[in-house]
Design a protein around this motif. Structure first.
Motif, PDB file in Angstrom:
ATOM      1  N   MET A  48       0.847  -1.196   0.000  1.00 37.81           N
ATOM      2  CA  MET A  48       0.000   0.000   0.000  1.00 37.81           C
ATOM      3  C   MET A  48       0.879   1.241   0.000  1.00 37.81           C
ATOM      4  O   MET A  48       2.038   1.187   0.339  1.00 37.81           O
ATOM      5  CB  MET A  48      -0.900  -0.009   1.236  1.00 37.81           C
ATOM      6  CG  MET A  48      -1.983  -1.058   1.139  1.00 37.81           C
ATOM      7  SD  MET A  48      -2.955  -1.190   2.648  1.00 37.81           S
ATOM      8  CE  MET A  48      -3.980   0.269   2.545  1.00 37.81           C
ATOM      9  N   THR A  64       2.040 -10.092   6.886  1.00 35.67           N
ATOM     10  CA  THR A  64       3.263  -9.310   6.696  1.00 35.67           C
ATOM     11  C   THR A  64       4.446 -10.270   6.791  1.00 35.67           C
ATOM     12  O   THR A  64       4.317 -11.397   7.281  1.00 35.67           O
ATOM     13  CB  THR A  64       3.453  -8.219   7.767  1.00 35.67           C
ATOM     14  OG1 THR A  64       3.818  -8.853   9.008  1.00 35.67           O
ATOM     15  CG2 THR A  64       2.210  -7.393   7.967  1.00 35.67           C
ATOM     16  N   MET A  65       5.605  -9.777   6.374  1.00 37.59           N
ATOM     17  CA  MET A  65       6.803 -10.603   6.438  1.00 37.59           C
ATOM     18  C   MET A  65       7.297 -10.778   7.880  1.00 37.59           C
ATOM     19  O   MET A  65       8.215 -11.547   8.130  1.00 37.59           O
ATOM     20  CB  MET A  65       7.913  -9.988   5.580  1.00 37.59           C
ATOM     21  CG  MET A  65       7.570  -9.868   4.111  1.00 37.59           C
ATOM     22  SD  MET A  65       7.280 -11.443   3.284  1.00 37.59           S
ATOM     23  CE  MET A  65       8.948 -12.049   3.156  1.00 37.59           C
ATOM     24  N   THR A  89      -1.502 -13.911   9.040  1.00 40.53           N
ATOM     25  CA  THR A  89      -0.098 -13.795   8.636  1.00 40.53           C
ATOM     26  C   THR A  89      -0.012 -13.016   7.333  1.00 40.53           C
ATOM     27  O   THR A  89       0.090 -13.599   6.258  1.00 40.53           O
ATOM     28  CB  THR A  89       0.511 -15.192   8.461  1.00 40.53           C
ATOM     29  OG1 THR A  89      -0.411 -15.969   7.681  1.00 40.53           O
ATOM     30  CG2 THR A  89       0.737 -15.869   9.786  1.00 40.53           C
ATOM     31  N   PHE A 124       0.669   0.922   5.896  1.00 41.64           N
ATOM     32  CA  PHE A 124      -0.521   0.116   6.194  1.00 41.64           C
ATOM     33  C   PHE A 124      -1.761   0.993   6.359  1.00 41.64           C
ATOM     34  O   PHE A 124      -2.843   0.495   6.581  1.00 41.64           O
ATOM     35  CB  PHE A 124      -0.319  -0.679   7.494  1.00 41.64           C
ATOM     36  CG  PHE A 124       0.806  -1.673   7.463  1.00 41.64           C
ATOM     37  CD1 PHE A 124       1.328  -2.131   6.260  1.00 41.64           C
ATOM     38  CD2 PHE A 124       1.342  -2.172   8.639  1.00 41.64           C
ATOM     39  CE1 PHE A 124       2.365  -3.056   6.236  1.00 41.64           C
ATOM     40  CE2 PHE A 124       2.381  -3.103   8.619  1.00 41.64           C
ATOM     41  CZ  PHE A 124       2.895  -3.542   7.416  1.00 41.64           C
ATOM     42  N   LEU A 154       0.745 -15.820  17.644  1.00 39.80           N
ATOM     43  CA  LEU A 154       0.864 -16.698  16.478  1.00 39.80           C
ATOM     44  C   LEU A 154       1.802 -17.876  16.749  1.00 39.80           C
ATOM     45  O   LEU A 154       1.708 -18.910  16.102  1.00 39.80           O
ATOM     46  CB  LEU A 154       1.411 -15.909  15.282  1.00 39.80           C
ATOM     47  CG  LEU A 154       0.396 -15.109  14.473  1.00 39.80           C
ATOM     48  CD1 LEU A 154       1.127 -14.264  13.453  1.00 39.80           C
ATOM     49  CD2 LEU A 154      -0.594 -16.034  13.797  1.00 39.80           C
ATOM     50  N   PHE A 189       0.623  -7.198   1.402  1.00 39.25           N
ATOM     51  CA  PHE A 189      -0.650  -7.543   2.051  1.00 39.25           C
ATOM     52  C   PHE A 189      -1.533  -8.339   1.097  1.00 39.25           C
ATOM     53  O   PHE A 189      -2.077  -9.377   1.431  1.00 39.25           O
ATOM     54  CB  PHE A 189      -1.428  -6.257   2.370  1.00 39.25           C
ATOM     55  CG  PHE A 189      -1.275  -5.747   3.760  1.00 39.25           C
ATOM     56  CD1 PHE A 189      -1.147  -6.598   4.833  1.00 39.25           C
ATOM     57  CD2 PHE A 189      -1.283  -4.380   3.991  1.00 39.25           C
ATOM     58  CE1 PHE A 189      -1.026  -6.106   6.122  1.00 39.25           C
ATOM     59  CE2 PHE A 189      -1.163  -3.882   5.270  1.00 39.25           C
ATOM     60  CZ  PHE A 189      -1.028  -4.742   6.331  1.00 39.25           C
ATOM     61  N   ASP A 234       0.478  -5.493  -3.606  1.00 45.16           N
ATOM     62  CA  ASP A 234       1.398  -5.225  -2.513  1.00 45.16           C
ATOM     63  C   ASP A 234       1.483  -6.476  -1.637  1.00 45.16           C
ATOM     64  O   ASP A 234       0.782  -7.461  -1.877  1.00 45.16           O
ATOM     65  CB  ASP A 234       1.008  -3.974  -1.736  1.00 45.16           C
ATOM     66  CG  ASP A 234      -0.295  -4.125  -0.967  1.00 45.16           C
ATOM     67  OD1 ASP A 234      -0.618  -5.250  -0.542  1.00 45.16           O
ATOM     68  OD2 ASP A 234      -0.983  -3.114  -0.791  1.00 45.16           O
ATOM     69  N   ARG A 289      13.451 -16.904  14.126  1.00 43.31           N
ATOM     70  CA  ARG A 289      14.617 -16.708  13.261  1.00 43.31           C
ATOM     71  C   ARG A 289      15.432 -15.564  13.857  1.00 43.31           C
ATOM     72  O   ARG A 289      14.894 -14.731  14.578  1.00 43.31           O
ATOM     73  CB  ARG A 289      14.173 -16.312  11.840  1.00 43.31           C
ATOM     74  CG  ARG A 289      13.212 -17.272  11.184  1.00 43.31           C
ATOM     75  CD  ARG A 289      12.650 -16.672   9.906  1.00 43.31           C
ATOM     76  NE  ARG A 289      12.006 -15.383  10.176  1.00 43.31           N
ATOM     77  CZ  ARG A 289      11.472 -14.600   9.258  1.00 43.31           C
ATOM     78  NH1 ARG A 289      11.501 -14.959   7.997  1.00 43.31           N
ATOM     79  NH2 ARG A 289      10.917 -13.459   9.587  1.00 43.31           N
TER      80      ARG A 289
END
Lengths: 291, 798
Positions: A1, B720-721, B718, A43, A261, B296, B294, A189
């Motif tokens: 975006m 986004t990176m 989930t 965003f 998550l 997203f 994008d 990670r």
């Protein structure tokens, strides 16, 4: 975006900031390293009317020692924190934390002031400044006030900053020969936000007894969590397996993690116990003798 | 001169080095362009009068669209036009993704933008076109859509239950496709077995995450009646057909161009509603419209894959001989089967591939493919292979454990013998020639098993838990029309190449296969340089333009080298023969006595230089008057290639993974990884190794990190990176790649596919390694991704 449309102003002094804030009111947002703000703009989570760039304000820069206090300017970037000799000497916990903060590109831009102001519950630096019993210097048109780090973080992404304030610096009591500190975390990670982390600081007396222990957990609550029970379990004790086990046991009442998550609350409780042992084990006589 | 070329006669064997470009790690021609930022991705294409599209996407997993108010959006500065599903349906027909050879398969008509209901969170619903992407997003923010949220069917396990939400009422239920393959007497085999073990495996829903997001720029020229589409796709000719059909145009009026494509992994071989919407809007507006997803949008709209639950049983006798597999697979594919490949292929592959490396008699495997209100799934790198391999190899390890047998030994006893070919597997896959035992032997040369086992024992005494895991696999490559064509899909299994020589003696190849970063251009250049006899620097490769390249399928399912490469080789050889005919006339020599070496016509026997190709070109193109009138002088040749004997060229290989599991935190540290694979003739060893390494990384990613996680309302969490974890270099192990070469006899080149081998076997090898580490602690994981939470739960620590 794409970012929504906004204006950009560069402030050269704190006076510029106060003036721009007065002009634009709540529509003005400060930008320093931009590592959080610019992403949230993309965003479209917030739509400020003007970004006020504070990166050129000299008063917010620099790392100095004044007496027994290390003063770290709010604009100090994570990478600078990681290579500053004064930080390494007087607040080694901060230097140790830097490699855990995201990735080099982010560390090259992100600032300590920005990290503390955003107050991400999984971020390293908020936990470190609480563990070090640091003081935040907040500036406003009315002058400066000082807030203890443990009082500064008030809730999820919430702080004691008032709308007309900004973080000018962090003041850290300089480490003494008795000081011990460690930061440990578990992340999926390298560079990821921690599933759970611990910034620990304490003093070890010549008699091997612990004083002023501050175990601060991150990624397990709404902000950095100073574990009162676990810390108290160590106070005055000789550091040994029993003391560590007592701290682990007391931790159950100190933290109330949410699920995320990565897993359920019980996983974070478990990891916090594991990290407690891993951090404190470094200060066991045998470990210190070996290092 | 007219002898049929053979691999030996054209120097395709390693012994012909260094005079051959086949088997050499020649640098890729497009790398400087890519690393210097001089590539032309779709987003780099500049055209006049361009407008930009952005989409309002459904915030609900399932909802009725009650009303769409576009008035405010239309007034936003910069906004040019707003389109709803009804607007686009006037020029664009819906599609239904089924294949006739998948018996009983059903799906629903899908429009570029839905007319009545949104059926997954992230489905594009309204499009805003504006002067800039930012203005288009401003327009999207000003749209007002009234939704009536509906109950969503999220769980694939309950999708066929009586109380399930039927996503497409006209279809009657949520069953997309089911197939059972059965061979032998499974019930009897299991009844008489020495040991039967069973487990339930889960492969996590994940996606491809290309560096370059999906991108399209469509331009309809009213003066010409043509649609030109710059597209980040793997299959330009297929997309040409799709745009023509859906927009009611002639195929010849549509041109699809893909210059540089930044990664694909199967993500970019499908028809996406937002991309068709862009073409439809360009058709309506008569001007170019661009859309670049994008990150997203990519997460909610790029196809997902691998959302399977598999219950499996294996039966073995007392000597460890596999008697049979009995497998039940279920997969949820989202609300639509994806056009035109369909979303039933992945489950079908599981049926085709389970047990694949092994010689056994009794087999039953069922796949059940169901609708659900999540992002559609479809083919992603190594379609179905990692699933089938995880189930097969997980069960084989369990059987070995039950028998107290070494995992290498049970494989040695059951892998199909290297002299058993041709061989037909229980589900009916025909193997021309595989090398399981040679690959195992090669792997054992590379993996220091004894040293590792000693280290493992030593570390266990210190409380450190390390594990070694193996996974044999087969891989389906070089697909014939049996994959899609026989099902009615206009997806070419044939591919073509045109090779020409220009006056200066340089060579140009135009190919129907495509380049997305894997090195197709590089191998085509090597093959043509070899086939014609010119320095590799003198060959230019052109791909990715439906108007200039021969018709073909593009690059997917590991067909670039095997199909496109063979077409290029055949046309290069034909061009060489043509050149030698002309040279023979000029030099008054028998063409058969001449050869072309490094751009020079030479005497075949002595190697004596007779004429540079530039001189031959000069005479042909500028002094044709000096040549005999009846001399054929077209220095251009085109050949097409399609496999005819076998539906697929199967490859095989074996991987090993060596890991350390932190049993306190559940974190898996990847220590080392090995892969031996057999892709037939290796054209460029470095490229093949890198394909294998990249594939391993992608396989490890799915097994450890990557996961599309939904909440209970069907919202993807989930997006986004930071939340969708891709494998990063810091966590990747040292990787070792070895090769066995069993060329296919279907082609002169003998190449099979190499792009998916790494992904096919890595998750299974990793799973077996983790479970080897956990075995003394009585723990086992079979649900991917193998997260710390799952490992800690298996260990009983949380």
């Amino acid at each position: 975006m794409k970012w929504p449309a906004f204006a950009y102003e560069r402030a050269s002094t704190l006076q510029d900031v106060w003036r721009l804030r007065a002009e634009h009111g709540e529509g003005a947002r400060l930008v320093a390293g931009g590592q959080t703000l610019l992403a949230t703009l993309a965003f479209r989570l917030s739509e400020p009317s003007v970004l006020v760039d504070i990166t050129r304000i000299e008063a917010l820069r620099g790392v100095t020692v004044q007496g027994s206090t290390l003063r770290i300017g709010a604009l100090t970037r994570h990478a600078e924190l990681g290579r500053d000799p004064l930080v390494a000497r007087h607040a080694p916990l901060l230097a140790e934390a830097v490699p855990y903060i995201a990735h080099p590109a982010i560390r090259n831009r992100g600032t300590i002031g920005g990290s503390l102001a955003y107050a991400d519950p999984a971020a390293e630096l908020p936990a470190c400044v609480v563990a070090l019993d640091a003081t935040l210097v907040l500036a406003s048109p009315a002058g400066e006030r000082r807030v203890a780090a443990r009082e500064f973080f008030t809730g999820l992404l919430e702080t004691a900053l008032k709308p007309d304030e900004l973080i000018a610096a962090v003041e850290v009591p300089a480490a003494t020969p008795a000081s011990r500190s460690a930061i440990v975390e578990v992340a999926r990670r390298s560079g990821d936000y921690a599933m759970a982390g611990l910034a620990a600081s304490l003093s070890l007396g010549a008699d091997g007894r612990v004083s002023a222990p501050r175990l601060v957990y991150f990624g397990v609550g709404n902000g950095p969590v100073l574990a009162a029970g676990a810390s108290a379990a160590l106070e005055g004790k000789a550091l040994d397996a029993g003391a560590i086990a007592a701290a682990q046991a007391a931790l159950a009442r100190d933290i109330d993690p949410p699920s995320d998550l990565h897993g359920p609350p019980e996983m974070k409780r478990h990891l916090a116990r594991v990290l407690t042992a891993r951090a404190l084990s470094r200060f066991l006589p045998a470990a210190e003798a070996a290092s | 001169m007219n002898d049929m070329p053979t691999p030996a006669s054209i120097g395709l064997s390693r012994e012909d080095l260094p005079n051959s470009y086949i088997g050499r790690s020649v640098p890729r021609p497009n790398v400087p362009k890519l690393v210097q930022g001089r590539a032309t991705y779709t987003d780099d294409v500049a055209v006049p009068r361009l407008v930009h599209a952005a989409f309002l996407r459904s915030p609900h997993a399932h909802a009725r669209i009650v009303a769409i108010d576009t008035a405010a959006a239309a007034k936003v500065p910069g906004v040019v036009r707003v389109f709803t599903g009804a607007d686009l349906a006037k020029v664009c027909d819906p599609w239904v993704a089924t294949l006739e050879h998948l018996k009983g398969m059903k799906s629903a008509p899908q429009y570029p933008l839905p007319l009545e209901r949104a059926t997954w969170q992230g489905e594009p619903v309204v499009a805003v076109v504006a002067d800039s992407r930012a203005a288009a997003e401003d327009g999207v923010a000003a749209l007002a859509v009234e939704w009536e949220p509906l109950a969503a069917q999220l769980d694939m396990e309950t999708a066929l239950d009586p109380g399930a939400v039927v996503i497409h009422p006209a279809l009657g239920d949520n069953l997309v496709f089911t197939r059972t393959a059965e061979k032998g007497d499974v019930a009897a085999a299991f009844a008489s077995a020495h040991k039967v073990v069973e487990a339930t495996f889960v492969t996590g829903r994940h996606t491809g995450v290309t560096l370059e997001a999906r991108s399209i720029l469509a331009d309809y020229n009213r003066a010409e009646g043509t649609l030109t589409v710059h597209h980040s796709t793997q299959a330009p000719h297929m997309m040409q057909g799709v745009f023509a059909k859906q927009l009611r145009m002639e195929e010849g009026a549509v041109r699809v161009i893909c210059k540089d494509v930044g990664g694909s992994f199967g993500i970019k071989v499908h028809v996406y509603p937002d991309e068709v919407a862009v073409a439809a809007m360009a058709r309506i507006m008569g001007r170019p419209v661009k859309f670049v997803a994008d990150r997203f949008e990519s997460f909610v709209s790029d196809i997902h894959a691998r959302d399977h639950r598999i219950k499996g049983r294996i039966a073995v006798d007392a000597e460890g001989k596999i008697l049979g597999f009995d497998i039940d697979d279920r997969t949820g594919i989202g609300p639509y089967s994806v056009y035109p490949r369909t979303s039933a292929i992945e489950g079908n592959q599981v049926v085709n591939l389970c047990g694949g490396p092994y010689d056994f008699a009794n087999y039953r495997c069922t796949t059940t493919v169901v609708f659900q209100n999540k992002t559609p799934t479809c083919q992603y790198r190594a379609v179905g292979h990692p699933i089938a391999t995880a189930v097969t190899e997980g069960l084989v390890d369990l059987a070995a454990e039950a028998l107290g047998m070494d995992p290498i030994e049970i494989r040695r006893r059951n892998l199909i013998r290297d002299d058993a070919y041709p061989y037909t597997s229980p589900p009916g896959m025909r193997f021309e020639g595989l090398s399981h035992h040679a690959a195992l032997a090669k792997l054992l040369e590379m993996v220091p098993v004894e040293r590792i086992r000693a280290d493992q024992a030593e570390q266990r005494r210190r409380g450190v838990h390390r594990g070694l895991g193996f996974a044999s696999f087969i891989e389906l490559t070089n697909p014939s029309p049996f994959m899609y064509g026989i099902g009615g899909a206009r997806i070419s299994a044939q591919d073509g190449a045109t090779v020409r020589m220009d006056p200066d003696g340089s060579v140009v190849v135009l190919s129907g296969v495509t380049e997305q970063g894997q090195g197709t251009d590089g191998i085509l250049r090597q093959i043509v340089a070899h086939g014609v006899g010119v320095p590799v620097e003198r060959v230019k490769v052109i791909t990715g333009d439906t108007q200039t390249t021969p018709y073909g399928g593009g690059t997917w399912a590991c067909r670039g080298a095997g199909i496109g490469g063979e077409a290029a080789l055949q046309s290069a050889i034909a061009l060489k023969q043509q050149i030698l005919q002309v040279a023979g006339t000029m030099l008054q020599a028998a063409p058969g006595s001449l050869d072309i070496v490094m751009g020079e016509v030479v005497e075949r026997e002595t190697g004596r230089a007779r004429m540079p190709l530039g001189e031959l070109g000069r005479i042909v193109y500028f002094r044709g008057d000096t040549l005999p009138k009846d001399l054929a002088r077209e220095l251009v040749q085109t050949r097409h290639f399609i496999t005819k004997e076998y539906p697929f060229a199967f490859t095989n290989g074996i991987q090993a993974s060596w890991v350390e599991v932190d049993v306190e935190t559940g974190i898996v540290k990847l220590l080392e990884h090995w892969c031996v694979e057999d892709c037939g003739r290796v054209i460029n060893p470095l490229l093949v190794d890198e394909q294998v390494r990249g594939g391993i990384v992608q396989g490890l990613g799915g097994a450890l990190y990557e996961h599309c996680v939904y909440d209970e309302q069907g919202n993807l969490l989930t997006t986004t990176m930071a939340d969708y974890l891709v494998p990063m270099s810091a966590e990747m192990p040292e990787m070792h790649v070895g090769h066995v070469e069993t060329p296919t006899n279907e082609s002169l080149l003998g190449a099979k596919g190499a792009g998916e081998a790494g992904t096919a076997g890595a998750p299974a090898a990793l799973m077996n390694a983790i479970n080897d580490a956990l075995r003394p602690l009585g723990a086992r994981v079979t649900e991917q991704p193998f997260t710390p939470a799952r490992i800690l739960a298996a260990l009983g620590r949380i």
